[in-house]
Design a protein around this motif. Structure first.
Motif, short mmCIF file in Angstrom:
data_model
loop_
_atom_site.label_atom_id
_atom_site.label_comp_id
_atom_site.label_asym_id
_atom_site.label_seq_id
_atom_site.Cartn_x
_atom_site.Cartn_y
_atom_site.Cartn_z
N LEU A 40 1.01 -1.18 0.02
CA LEU A 40 0.01 -0.05 0.00
C LEU A 40 0.91 1.26 -0.11
N HIS A 216 -10.58 -2.91 0.66
CA HIS A 216 -9.29 -2.73 0.69
C HIS A 216 -8.72 -3.97 1.93
N GLN A 240 -2.17 0.79 -4.81
CA GLN A 240 -1.92 -0.71 -4.16
C GLN A 240 -1.33 -1.49 -5.18
#
Length: 259
Positions: A40, A216, A240
């Motif tokens: 991330l 996520h 990401q």
């Protein structure tokens, strides 16, 4: 206390002792609930002594069936880089840290001694008794993500958790409260999130907030640390990238250094 000089991320505070109504432990982590390996990346906005600065950050998460490696890194112009690393084992209870470190100018570390049930610190801080389910200040993100993915109905706004969390200075109970849903604008898209708030221990400590999103895998899409002085850092997700599993033959933590 946090350093007086500008640093990419202020020291994480020592949160308040929780009330008796707080949950003592997280539920067992169902197999398969761990987030998939991912990198991330974040945009970081900070303010220190009235000056605003910008930086970048990333959270690198990898695991296999028996071990994990996790690293949070931030980089700021003229300030340098800072890295927090956690490594340990994967068990039926989720993450079981063995070592946590904070590297900026020099490295400090906390070692989880599970033979003698204690946490030992490299800076000679007093040894802490190790409690069941203990995490460190970055493994906490993934442990919470796995718990929320495995049993999302349990985590309603107002949920309060008490969890022993190690920094490189101490290993005290942290109190986290789950706030109401919030919609964040991330890269021009509206993302539905829930916010965890970690309360400060006293009037000198900072407040830590982090927003998590189901889309996520309940990993943090925003992290904000606010000092009593008003100085803050705010990391907002900007991208990401899927990562491969942690190599089974590599010691945990070997792949934690971002490029």
């Amino acid at each position: 206390a946090s350093p007086n000089t500008s640093v990419p991320v202020p020291d994480t505070p020592t949160p308040a002792a929780p009330p008796e109504t707080a949950s003592v432990t997280l539920p067992p982590i169902p197999l398969g609930a761990l987030p998939p390996p991912v990198l991330l990346s974040y945009r970081l906005t900070g303010q220190d002594k009235g000056l605003t600065y910008h930086a970048s950050g990333e959270l690198r998460w990898q695991h296999n069936e028996s071990a994990y490696a996790l690293a949070l890194s931030v980089k700021a112009f003229l300030v340098g880089s800072r890295h927090w690393r956690s490594q340990g084992d994967i068990t039926s209870a989720g993450l079981t840290p063995t070592r946590f470190s904070d590297s900026w100018r020099n490295e400090r570390a906390a070692h989880f001694d599970r033979v003698q049930n204690r946490v030992v610190f490299s800076n000679n801080a007093p040894v802490a008794a190790l409690e069941a389910g203990a995490q460190d200040q970055i493994s906490l993100y993934v442990q919470l993500a796995a718990a929320m993915a495995g049993e999302p109905q349990r985590f309603q706004p107002g949920t309060r958790l008490q969890l022993q969390t190690a920094t490189v200075r101490d290993a005290l109970p942290w109190l986290l409260t789950l706030g109401p849903p919030e919609t964040l604008q991330l890269n021009g898209q509206a993302v539905s999130t829930l916010k965890w708030v970690c309360q400060p221990r006293n009037r000198f400590d900072a407040t830590v907030e982090f927003w998590v999103s189901a889309q996520h895998a309940w990993m943090p899409v925003r992290i904000r640390i606010t000092q009593v002085s008003g100085s803050f850092i705010d990391l907002m997700l900007r991208g990401q990238e899927a990562l491969p599993p942690l190599p089974a033959t590599a010691p945990a933590g070997e792949k934690t250094t971002p490029s």
